[in-house]
Design a protein around this motif. Structure first.
Motif, PDB file in Angstrom:
ATOM      1  N   LEU A  95       0.820  -1.208   0.000  1.00  0.00           N
ATOM      2  CA  LEU A  95       0.000   0.000   0.000  1.00  0.00           C
ATOM      3  C   LEU A  95       0.857   1.263   0.000  1.00  0.00           C
ATOM      4  CD1 LEU A  95      -2.861  -0.979   2.463  1.00  0.00           C
ATOM      5  CD2 LEU A  95      -3.110  -0.390   0.050  1.00  0.00           C
ATOM      6  N   ARG A  96       2.046   1.180   0.547  1.00  0.00           N
ATOM      7  CA  ARG A  96       2.913   2.358   0.594  1.00  0.00           C
ATOM      8  C   ARG A  96       3.264   2.853  -0.801  1.00  0.00           C
ATOM      9  NH1 ARG A  96       5.212   6.075  -0.020  1.00  0.00           N
ATOM     10  NH2 ARG A  96       6.861   7.149   1.145  1.00  0.00           N
ATOM     11  N   VAL A  97       3.290   1.972  -1.797  1.00  0.00           N
ATOM     12  CA  VAL A  97       3.758   2.372  -3.127  1.00  0.00           C
ATOM     13  C   VAL A  97       2.666   2.334  -4.190  1.00  0.00           C
ATOM     14  CG1 VAL A  97       6.106   1.623  -2.614  1.00  0.00           C
ATOM     15  CG2 VAL A  97       4.526   0.021  -3.695  1.00  0.00           C
ATOM     16  N   LEU A  98       1.443   1.954  -3.837  1.00  0.00           N
ATOM     17  CA  LEU A  98       0.380   1.851  -4.828  1.00  0.00           C
ATOM     18  C   LEU A  98      -0.440   3.137  -4.884  1.00  0.00           C
ATOM     19  CD1 LEU A  98      -0.768  -1.802  -4.098  1.00  0.00           C
ATOM     20  CD2 LEU A  98       0.603  -0.977  -6.031  1.00  0.00           C
ATOM     21  N   ASP A  99      -1.045   3.380  -6.045  1.00  0.00           N
ATOM     22  CA  ASP A  99      -1.869   4.579  -6.228  1.00  0.00           C
ATOM     23  C   ASP A  99      -3.327   4.333  -5.879  1.00  0.00           C
ATOM     24  OD1 ASP A  99       0.330   6.036  -7.213  1.00  0.00           O
ATOM     25  OD2 ASP A  99       0.045   5.192  -9.207  1.00  0.00           O
ATOM     26  N   GLY A 100      -3.808   3.117  -6.065  1.00  0.00           N
ATOM     27  CA  GLY A 100      -5.209   2.803  -5.817  1.00  0.00           C
ATOM     28  C   GLY A 100      -5.359   1.355  -5.415  1.00  0.00           C
ATOM     29  N   ALA A 101      -6.589   0.949  -5.116  1.00  0.00           N
ATOM     30  CA  ALA A 101      -6.808  -0.430  -4.676  1.00  0.00           C
ATOM     31  C   ALA A 101      -8.235  -0.848  -4.990  1.00  0.00           C
ATOM     32  CB  ALA A 101      -6.543  -0.575  -3.177  1.00  0.00           C
ATOM     33  N   VAL A 102      -8.395  -2.168  -5.140  1.00  0.00           N
ATOM     34  CA  VAL A 102      -9.715  -2.795  -5.219  1.00  0.00           C
ATOM     35  C   VAL A 102      -9.869  -3.630  -3.954  1.00  0.00           C
ATOM     36  CG1 VAL A 102     -11.188  -4.425  -6.445  1.00  0.00           C
ATOM     37  CG2 VAL A 102      -9.730  -2.860  -7.738  1.00  0.00           C
ATOM     38  N   ALA A 103     -10.864  -3.305  -3.139  1.00  0.00           N
ATOM     39  CA  ALA A 103     -11.145  -4.069  -1.925  1.00  0.00           C
ATOM     40  C   ALA A 103     -12.225  -5.089  -2.243  1.00  0.00           C
ATOM     41  CB  ALA A 103     -11.607  -3.144  -0.807  1.00  0.00           C
ATOM     42  N   VAL A 104     -11.906  -6.365  -2.054  1.00  0.00           N
ATOM     43  CA  VAL A 104     -12.819  -7.460  -2.391  1.00  0.00           C
ATOM     44  C   VAL A 104     -13.510  -7.947  -1.116  1.00  0.00           C
ATOM     45  CG1 VAL A 104     -13.017  -9.753  -3.436  1.00  0.00           C
ATOM     46  CG2 VAL A 104     -11.332  -8.118  -4.321  1.00  0.00           C
ATOM     47  N   PHE A 105     -14.833  -8.101  -1.183  1.00  0.00           N
ATOM     48  CA  PHE A 105     -15.618  -8.566  -0.040  1.00  0.00           C
ATOM     49  C   PHE A 105     -16.417  -9.799  -0.438  1.00  0.00           C
ATOM     50  CE2 PHE A 105     -14.956  -4.061   0.554  1.00  0.00           C
ATOM     51  CZ  PHE A 105     -14.625  -3.953   1.892  1.00  0.00           C
ATOM     52  N   ASP A 106     -16.604 -10.694   0.517  1.00  0.00           N
ATOM     53  CA  ASP A 106     -17.433 -11.879   0.331  1.00  0.00           C
ATOM     54  C   ASP A 106     -18.893 -11.453   0.482  1.00  0.00           C
ATOM     55  OD1 ASP A 106     -18.973 -14.257   0.857  1.00  0.00           O
ATOM     56  OD2 ASP A 106     -17.123 -15.301   1.374  1.00  0.00           O
ATOM     57  N   ALA A 107     -19.715 -11.771  -0.519  1.00  0.00           N
ATOM     58  CA  ALA A 107     -21.114 -11.334  -0.513  1.00  0.00           C
ATOM     59  C   ALA A 107     -21.928 -11.989   0.591  1.00  0.00           C
ATOM     60  CB  ALA A 107     -21.759 -11.621  -1.871  1.00  0.00           C
ATOM     61  N   VAL A 108     -21.441 -13.091   1.147  1.00  0.00           N
ATOM     62  CA  VAL A 108     -22.148 -13.760   2.244  1.00  0.00           C
ATOM     63  C   VAL A 108     -21.636 -13.248   3.585  1.00  0.00           C
ATOM     64  CG1 VAL A 108     -22.672 -15.971   3.331  1.00  0.00           C
ATOM     65  CG2 VAL A 108     -22.518 -15.807   0.837  1.00  0.00           C
ATOM     66  N   ALA A 109     -20.333 -13.174   3.744  1.00  0.00           N
ATOM     67  CA  ALA A 109     -19.740 -12.810   5.030  1.00  0.00           C
ATOM     68  C   ALA A 109     -19.707 -11.306   5.268  1.00  0.00           C
ATOM     69  CB  ALA A 109     -18.321 -13.371   5.125  1.00  0.00           C
ATOM     70  N   GLY A 110     -19.734 -10.494   4.203  1.00  0.00           N
ATOM     71  CA  GLY A 110     -19.657  -9.050   4.378  1.00  0.00           C
ATOM     72  C   GLY A 110     -18.277  -8.614   4.827  1.00  0.00           C
ATOM     73  N   VAL A 111     -18.218  -7.634   5.714  1.00  0.00           N
ATOM     74  CA  VAL A 111     -16.941  -7.123   6.217  1.00  0.00           C
ATOM     75  C   VAL A 111     -16.419  -8.082   7.285  1.00  0.00           C
ATOM     76  CG1 VAL A 111     -15.765  -5.234   7.378  1.00  0.00           C
ATOM     77  CG2 VAL A 111     -17.567  -4.740   5.718  1.00  0.00           C
TER      78      VAL A 111
END
Length: 667
Positions: A95-111
């Protein structure tokens, strides 16, 4: 100089809790963009990014892996990050060197717990992101419930921009609420259609809700909404991009990556909404923009030893880095020669002649560069803030079975610590044993297995031990310490008076001085503080590091000839040690938040086992025929818990953990 100008580059990470499907998402991106010609599967051990034998055997990501792909005229540099809490330091460095991110979530478990951890890491680094709710084809999948959990647990402003077509096993596609078009997949082939009649009213309602929420957040959108009572697709797109880039809101998409549904719209969103290197602030105090003609600035974020040599992964922030260049390592002050510049595709590489501002590449040649070091042009030095390294919480003693392998073991451990800064190697002064410390039991298991496989070493490992801390419950005031030493020549004289108290709130150490009248010069005050920090290394209860202490220097005295910074540092160290021995101290132990998912019939035995492990249950609920328990448990009680849980649930129980700080030791 570049096939892809800076505006057409996207450096992004894939973040998620373990088993949310981020590696599968990465594999589908590689397949759809033509970077690979066959879909890799985690369960088959055929994925591109999980190339390490341990990753394929365990079915989890252990090390961040960089891959490249092209989509719609843009180059995507993607880093697939680990989802297990024991490897969160890998996520931190990425994360220190990236410009953006895609956060993936499980549709059943949620956060889930680690979802929240990586989200907070991205918050700290100010990384813009979009969310992808995966596994929409599973029983119990619910986009609205996942969005609600994101709002509740992450405190994020989330904007769903898609509507699912079908539910659970009948999930077939999505409605794009920005373009008001439907995308349906059949055998992996996408078809664009009008919004189905049965979903049109709901789609119009959700589009209206999206417009209203965007208008509340974006001034230009608000102006158009007030004038026309609606937002055009172009205005909505511009506003969503602006809200994503400044971190005001997070767009939510959905799909089922394993069944090849929803990944193309995700790629379109990455290109349309996530930042290019030009969208990120200049580095080096704002003086080094992402310009290939500026002086070179790059940050090393990963070191990897391969059978053919040492590779240093860097992000180039400014300037150009050519094969054969000499660069300055500002961490050591040494210059290093770059013999090769490599574009990385997981465990495969291809040589390039130059890396430009915005590129993520690997270098061959530098021999002493460590993760976190800044590489720059020798004539224009600059230092970038390195990634934060987590403090280890679990330790094991390791020794070679054959005495002739002791040297090889030391070299292997040094190489492990070089590649992974969250691993710490030290020698126990009392026993003489070599101690390896890390972020968890699995973290150490993986490290030891690497010694056995990569170095062909037979290693004996002791039982894991946790890293305890000591803290002050009730301090002392007015403790006087006089340091006088005279053995010929210039002597040492320092007189200090300290107050010691617990530190309110979070923090390890706070120091202040209330000395007036110049009785202790400022340079000696700093020396006293340094001595106090030295004393925190070992507490009086068991030699553990001391934390949560406030020290105030209230008085002191000097000698015109014999006082020095060394004398006051020595006095500060001895005074605080004496004060801690006189204070009421307590032992702190690391605790973890544990989330256990078990069949309903196993709920009672599992709850009893958690209580026996000194666990405090914070929440329990039933979800889809299974029971989910969240508890805070001392880390020392979790060793061997995985096999115990499998035994109590006939192999059907799972659990995840995340660090929850330190608490007073009760056991």
């Amino acid at each position: 100089m570049r096939a892809f100008p800076n505006p057409r580059v996207r450096n992004l990470g894939i973040l998620a809790h373990v088993d949310a499907g981020k590696t599968t998402v990465t594999e589908r991106i590689l397949f759809l963009t033509g970077a690979v010609h066959k879909r890799g599967e985690v369960h088959d051990g055929t994925t591109v990014t999980d190339f390490d034998p341990q990753e394929r055997e365990r079915g989890i990501t252990i090390s961040s892996a960089a891959v490249s792909a092209s989509w719609d005229g843009h180059r995507l540099a993607i880093v697939d990050t680990p989802g297990h809490v024991d490897f969160s330091d890998e996520v931190e460095r990425a994360l220190r060197v990236l410009d953006g991110a895609v956060a993936v979530f499980d549709a059943v478990a949620g956060v889930e717990p680690q979802s929240e951890t990586v989200w907070r890491q991205a918050d700290r680094h100010g990384v813009p992101r979009i969310a992808f709710v995966n596994k929409m084809d599973r029983a119990g999948a619910d986009l609205d419930a996942t969005v609600a959990s994101m709002r509740a647990r992450l405190g994020a402003v989330v904007l769903p921009v898609q509507l699912p077509v079908g539910r659970e096993d009948g999930f077939r596609g999505v409605v794009d609420l920005v373009r008001m078009r439907a995308y349906v997949w059949d055998d992996g082939v996408r078809t664009e259609t009008e919004v189905p009649a049965r979903l049109r009213q709901e789609a119009l309602h959700r589009r209206r809700d999206l417009e209203e929420r965007v208008a509340e957040l974006h001034p230009d959108a608000l102006e158009e909404f007030c004038a026309t009572d609606a937002l055009s697709g172009a205005t909505l797109t511009r506003a969503l991009r602006a809200l994503t880039l400044d971190g005001t809101a997070v767009m939510v998409l959905c799909g089922a990556a394993y069944r090849d549904r929803g990944v193309e719209p995700l790629l379109d969103a990455i290109v349309a909404y996530l930042p290019s290197p030009l969208d990120r602030p200049p580095v080096g105090g704002g003086e080094r923009p992402a310009d290939p003609h500026a002086p070179l600035v790059a940050l090393a974020f990963k070191v990897h030893a391969t059978p053919t040599g040492r590779m240093t992964y860097v992000r180039v922030y400014a300037g150009a880095l050519f094969k054969g260049d000499t660069v300055l390592d500002t961490a050591t002050g040494r210059t290093e020669r770059v013999s090769r510049v490599l574009r990385v595709q997981a465990d495969r590489t291809s040589e390039v002649s130059v890396a430009l501002a915005g590129d993520v590449v690997a270098l061959v040649g530098p021999r002493t560069v460590r993760a976190g070091a800044t590489l720059c042009a020798p004539h224009a030095p600059v230092v970038l803030e390195p990634p934060v390294t987590a403090a280890p919480v679990v330790s094991v003693a390791v020794e070679a079975r054959r005495s002739t392998d002791t040297g090889r073991l030391a070299a292997g451990l040094a190489r492990l610590a070089e590649e992974d800064p969250s691993l710490v190697v030290r020698t126990d002064p009392e026993t003489g044993q070599t101690v390896l410390s890390g972020l968890g039991e699995l973290h150490l298991e993986v490290a030891v297995e690497r010694l056995r496989r990569d170095r062909d070493l037979e290693v004996t490992v002791g039982r894991p031990r946790v890293a305890y801390r000591e803290t002050v419950v009730r301090g002392v005031t007015g403790l006087l310490h006089r340091h006088v030493k005279q053995d010929g020549g210039a002597g040492q004289f320092a007189h200090v008076a300290l107050d010691v108290a617990p530190l309110d709130g979070e923090g390890e150490f706070a120091f202040a001085s209330t000395v007036t009248g110049g009785r202790v010069p400022q340079e000696y005050v700093r020396a006293v503080e340094a001595g106090c920090r030295d004393a925190l290394a070992e507490g009086p209860l068991g030699g553990h590091p001391v934390t949560g202490v406030r020290v105030t220097l209230t008085d002191g005295a000097t000698h015109p000839k014999d006082s020095s910074e060394l004398a006051f540092r020595t006095a500060g160290r001895a005074a605080l040690r004496e004060a801690l021995r006189a204070s009421v101290m307590t032992l702190l132990e690391p605790v973890a938040e544990v989330t256990v998912t078990v069949p309903a019939e196993s709920f009672g035995p599992v709850l009893g086992d958690l209580a026996a492990r000194r666990g405090r249950v914070a929440d329990s609920r039933v979800r889809g025929g299974t029971s989910v328990v969240t508890a805070t448990v001392p880390l020392a009680e979790l060793f061997g818990y995985a096999s115990r849980l499998r035994g109590r649930t006939q192999g059907r129980g799972t659990f995840t953990t995340r660090p929850a700080g330190y608490e007073p030791c009760q056991g």
